[in-house]
Design a protein around this motif. Structure first.
Motif, mmCIF file in Angstrom:
data_model
loop_
_atom_site.group_PDB
_atom_site.id
_atom_site.type_symbol
_atom_site.label_atom_id
_atom_site.label_comp_id
_atom_site.label_asym_id
_atom_site.label_seq_id
_atom_site.Cartn_x
_atom_site.Cartn_y
_atom_site.Cartn_z
ATOM 1 N N THR A 1 0.914 -1.175 0.105
ATOM 2 C CA THR A 1 -0.164 -0.157 -0.108
ATOM 3 C C THR A 1 0.879 1.377 0.190
ATOM 4 N N GLY A 2 0.312 2.175 -0.864
ATOM 5 C CA GLY A 2 1.306 3.679 -0.928
ATOM 6 C C GLY A 2 2.136 3.668 -2.108
ATOM 7 N N THR A 3 2.436 2.449 -2.753
ATOM 8 C CA THR A 3 3.377 2.245 -3.926
ATOM 9 C C THR A 3 2.571 3.188 -4.791
ATOM 10 N N CYS A 4 3.623 4.148 -5.620
ATOM 11 C CA CYS A 4 2.930 4.865 -6.796
ATOM 12 C C CYS A 4 3.654 4.217 -8.121
ATOM 13 N N VAL A 5 2.475 4.158 -8.738
ATOM 14 C CA VAL A 5 2.570 3.242 -10.389
ATOM 15 C C VAL A 5 2.004 4.337 -11.642
ATOM 16 N N LEU A 6 2.907 4.288 -12.296
ATOM 17 C CA LEU A 6 2.380 5.272 -13.574
ATOM 18 C C LEU A 6 2.572 4.078 -14.614
ATOM 19 N N ALA A 7 1.356 3.880 -15.402
ATOM 20 C CA ALA A 7 1.293 2.634 -16.251
ATOM 21 C C ALA A 7 0.612 2.838 -17.689
ATOM 22 N N GLN A 8 1.116 2.182 -18.655
ATOM 23 C CA GLN A 8 0.266 2.440 -19.802
ATOM 24 C C GLN A 8 -0.399 1.131 -20.274
ATOM 25 N N GLY A 9 -1.371 0.900 -20.558
ATOM 26 C CA GLY A 9 -2.175 -0.285 -20.907
ATOM 27 C C GLY A 9 -3.479 -0.399 -21.565
ATOM 28 N N VAL A 10 -4.024 -1.353 -21.570
ATOM 29 C CA VAL A 10 -5.366 -1.404 -22.473
ATOM 30 C C VAL A 10 -6.678 -1.647 -21.467
ATOM 31 N N LEU A 11 -7.669 -1.037 -21.742
ATOM 32 C CA LEU A 11 -8.703 -0.957 -20.954
ATOM 33 C C LEU A 11 -9.603 -2.369 -21.341
ATOM 34 N N GLU A 12 -9.983 -3.220 -20.221
ATOM 35 C CA GLU A 12 -10.429 -4.524 -20.845
ATOM 36 C C GLU A 12 -11.862 -4.729 -19.966
ATOM 37 N N LYS A 13 -12.617 -5.615 -20.292
ATOM 38 C CA LYS A 13 -13.615 -5.949 -19.419
ATOM 39 C C LYS A 13 -13.384 -7.025 -18.504
ATOM 40 N N VAL B 1 8.017 2.240 -1.440
ATOM 41 C CA VAL B 1 7.400 2.414 -0.123
ATOM 42 C C VAL B 1 8.426 1.795 0.887
ATOM 43 N N GLU B 2 8.554 2.544 2.065
ATOM 44 C CA GLU B 2 9.241 1.834 3.187
ATOM 45 C C GLU B 2 8.191 1.164 3.948
ATOM 46 N N GLN B 3 7.811 0.249 3.651
ATOM 47 C CA GLN B 3 6.672 -0.458 4.486
ATOM 48 C C GLN B 3 6.777 -0.244 5.743
ATOM 49 N N ASP B 4 7.818 -0.717 6.333
ATOM 50 C CA ASP B 4 7.883 -0.562 7.971
ATOM 51 C C ASP B 4 7.714 0.761 8.535
ATOM 52 N N LYS B 5 7.924 1.762 7.770
ATOM 53 C CA LYS B 5 7.678 3.260 8.206
ATOM 54 C C LYS B 5 6.505 3.933 7.727
ATOM 55 N N TYR B 6 5.748 3.241 6.680
ATOM 56 C CA TYR B 6 4.722 3.795 6.000
ATOM 57 C C TYR B 6 3.506 3.902 7.039
ATOM 58 N N PRO B 7 2.985 4.966 7.546
ATOM 59 C CA PRO B 7 1.822 5.241 8.651
ATOM 60 C C PRO B 7 0.679 4.399 7.900
ATOM 61 N N LEU B 8 0.369 4.310 6.485
ATOM 62 C CA LEU B 8 -0.881 3.557 6.225
ATOM 63 C C LEU B 8 -0.945 2.289 6.082
ATOM 64 N N SER B 9 0.157 1.646 6.348
ATOM 65 C CA SER B 9 0.378 0.171 6.199
ATOM 66 C C SER B 9 -0.675 -0.558 6.774
ATOM 67 N N ARG B 10 -1.161 -0.103 7.926
ATOM 68 C CA ARG B 10 -2.168 -0.617 9.046
ATOM 69 C C ARG B 10 -3.346 -0.196 8.486
ATOM 70 N N LYS B 11 -4.509 -1.092 8.373
ATOM 71 C CA LYS B 11 -5.864 -0.926 7.895
ATOM 72 C C LYS B 11 -6.599 0.106 8.846
#
Length: 625
Positions: free
Chosen positions: A158-170, A192-202
């Protein structure tokens, strides 16, 4: 060579002008009504809300045919990735290692050769929920590590930033969403540094999120609150612009105190800055040093000199100590001269500051209200409004108040108290209706997760009529409330407390109430004095479960009465000469009001603490980020 520029479909899914990506909201809203997006190539960027990795079944070993032994791909196979080919050849390479290294005689050689063969991770498929802040819902993004090898073996928390190109599918029939993105190319990954990222907990509580104001906009709740706040901002300008008001920016730093608050933030450049002495003294080490500190240093240095003189063992050390003592004595003389020559103005009994030497040449404060400055433009341009931060240095903890709060203020020339009350009511109802019409998705989320009654409350306040009662009538109602024991003794002439107002709107009327004609002692000096000489033309709009959201008044246009009121409040007439000028030159009846914008956001979102609806809260003891 393959181009790095993504091939983005330009119609009908047009990308954002300044980032070349399509918002998630555009894809999701369009896909609900139109399946024509299927097959389009788009660029999507956002942050991972949740992720799941599904590993594929391992590729079976190759057959022993001559073609396979020679390293050729099996006949009839299509769309085989490099990773799958490499995996299929690992047994073949190990056979070569055993032949070259011997079965048991050369384990070191065999181990070295084994290490030379990279062992790629097994192929897997990532299912991500990506949100870019444009909507409550997230877009499902599918990444096949065989097609996008950069993701092979990676973890996407959670928190990883992703920029991606792709095709929209059903997606498959059991999916809630009607569309998903099948990734063809990864353009950016922000780890993301998962052990330090505050939103890793739900489900981090809102009060815990206040410690991370720079991160909490990534939560669904705060993102919805921010979109609602932005919509109310736009609605404010829409209402006033549509009704012929001009937007005027008033100063945040001021020398006047229109509301009479004693708890103000003072603005100064003197604290922590070296004092500048007269030119005959010059600038030296005496700047910023107290006389008491220097005298204590002289005492220590004198003891050192006496000790060195008794021992008579180190002439060089004694000479250095004597030189140091002489310099310290000279420094003490400079400080004494500075203290004697410096004029002072008492701020507090234990602090002396020369405000003539301050940046503005006088005491200055962060403004608590912009209505006085706004008034000067209303007396020239007619109808004006302002929107900005206002400050109060209250140290008490409150769910409805912090040190910095945004306020909408309006002033109208040729208008009386009734006009201001009508304008405030229309504006408030306009905001309620705007949120219901323009923020339906966010309000649906708010109703499900935060407050089930908020939509009904806004609908009721946007369409119902508001009771208008005088201060005297409100006191009579409260005195008759025998079933309610108030902490504050109620009598005519004292301010109505929060519990008084709560009883009126939550228990008695059960709807918004406008209270007017307050005692003159509880309202600012500039409010117009009524004919009875005891009350002034001021009003408050009180909202159930929130309290006072709007305060307003008709302002005093009569020079003599305003001048008398300034004296009654023991205010400096010199500081208000410019304000009196508006009565000397072309005075006019005028009125206006202030709306607590943060309280309006609090009302619209159903939350209970104003610290959860302000992007970067400034409260007593906290100003982080």
């Amino acid at each position: 060579m393959e181009s790095q520029e993504p091939n983005v479909t330009k119609s009908p899914l047009m990308p954002l002008m300044y980032s070349n990506r399509v918002p998630v909201k555009t894809i999701l809203e369009g896909s609900d009504a139109d399946t024509g997006f299927i097959g389009m190539t788009v660029v999507v960027g956002g942050w991972v809300r949740s992720s799941k990795e599904v590993r594929k079944e391992p590729v079976p070993p190759p057959s022993s045919s001559p073609q396979m032994a020679a390293g050729a791909a099996p006949l009839g196979t299509k769309d085989v990735s490099c990773v799958e080919i490499l995996q299929s050849r690992i047994p073949f390479f190990r056979t070569i290692i055993r032949v070259l290294g011997g079965s048991a005689s050369s384990p070191a050689v065999r181990q070295k050769l084994e290490s030379l063969i990279a062992k790629p991770p097994p192929p897997s498929t990532f299912f991500l929920q990506i949100n870019d802040g444009s909507s409550v819902s997230s877009l499902k993004v599918v990444i096949d590590s065989a097609i996008v090898p950069v993701f092979a073996g990676q973890i996407l928390p959670t928190g990883t930033c992703v920029l991606a190109q792709g095709v929209l599918e059903k997606p498959s029939a059991d999916e809630k969403q009607t569309i998903e993105l099948k990734v063809e190319k990864i353009l950016h990954v922000g780890t993301v540094e998962q052990d330090k990222y505050p939103l890793s907990r739900k489900r981090l509580p809102l009060d815990s999120l206040r410690d991370y104001p720079h991160i909490r906009p990534r939560t669904t709740t705060v993102a919805s609150v921010t979109r609602i706040r932005s919509s109310l901002d736009f609605a404010t300008h829409t209402f006033f612009q549509n009704h012929g008001f001009l937007h005027v920016q008033v100063p945040i730093i001021t020398a006047t105190d229109p509301e009479g608050f004693s708890e103000k933030f003072q603005v100064t450049t003197l604290l922590g800055e070296p004092s500048k002495k007269e030119s005959s003294i010059g600038v030296s080490d005496a700047d910023g040093v107290s006389l008491e500190t220097i005298k204590a240093a002289i005492k220590e240095k004198s003891s050192l000199v006496e000790q060195l003189e008794r021992t008579d063992s180190n002439r060089e050390a004694l000479a250095a100590a004597l030189q140091d003592l002489r310099k310290t004595n000279e420094l003490a003389k400079q400080v004494e001269t500075r203290e004697k020559s410096k004029p002072v103005t008492a701020v507090k009994p234990d602090h002396l500051v020369n405000f003539n030497a301050d940046f503005f040449g006088q005491q200055s404060y962060l403004t608590v209200s912009g209505r006085l400055h706004l008034e000067s433009y209303a007396c020239a341009l007619g109808h004006v409004y302002s929107f900005g931060p206002r400050f109060q240095a209250k140290k008490t903890e409150s769910t409805k108040h912090v040190a910095e709060m945004w306020t909408v203020e309006a002033e109208m020339a040729f208008s009386q108290l009734e006009d201001a009350m009508k304008c405030a009511e229309d504006y408030f109802k306009f905001l309620c209706r705007w949120i219901l019409d323009k923020c339906s998705d966010d309000m649906e989320f708010i109703s499900k997760r935060i407050n089930k009654t908020v939509t009904h409350r806004l609908e009721y306040m946007a369409s119902s009529s508001y009771d208008k009662i005088s201060y005297r009538e409100s006191v009579e109602i409260l005195r008759k409330a025998t079933d309610k024991a108030f902490e504050t003794q109620l009598q005519w002439g004292v301010p109505l407390t929060d519990e008084h107002l709560s009883y009126l709107v939550d228990d008695h009327y059960k709807r918004p109430v406008i209270i007017y004609d307050y005692p003159k002692a509880v309202k600012p000096f500039y409010v117009r004095l009524n004919d009875d000489g005891k009350t002034v033309a001021a009003f408050e709009m009180v909202i159930p479960q929130i309290g006072t959201v709007v305060t307003g008044s008709q302002n005093e246009e009569r020079f003599d009465i305003l001048n008398t009121r300034i004296k009654e409040f023991d205010l400096s007439k010199d500081q208000y000469e410019w304000y009196l000028d508006l009565r000397r030159h072309g005075t006019v009846e005028h009125s206006g009001f202030s709306l607590g914008f943060d309280l309006m956001v609090l009302l619209s979102t159903g939350l209970t603490d104003v610290r959860d609806v302000i992007p970067f809260t400034r409260s007593h003891g906290k100003a982080n980020s």
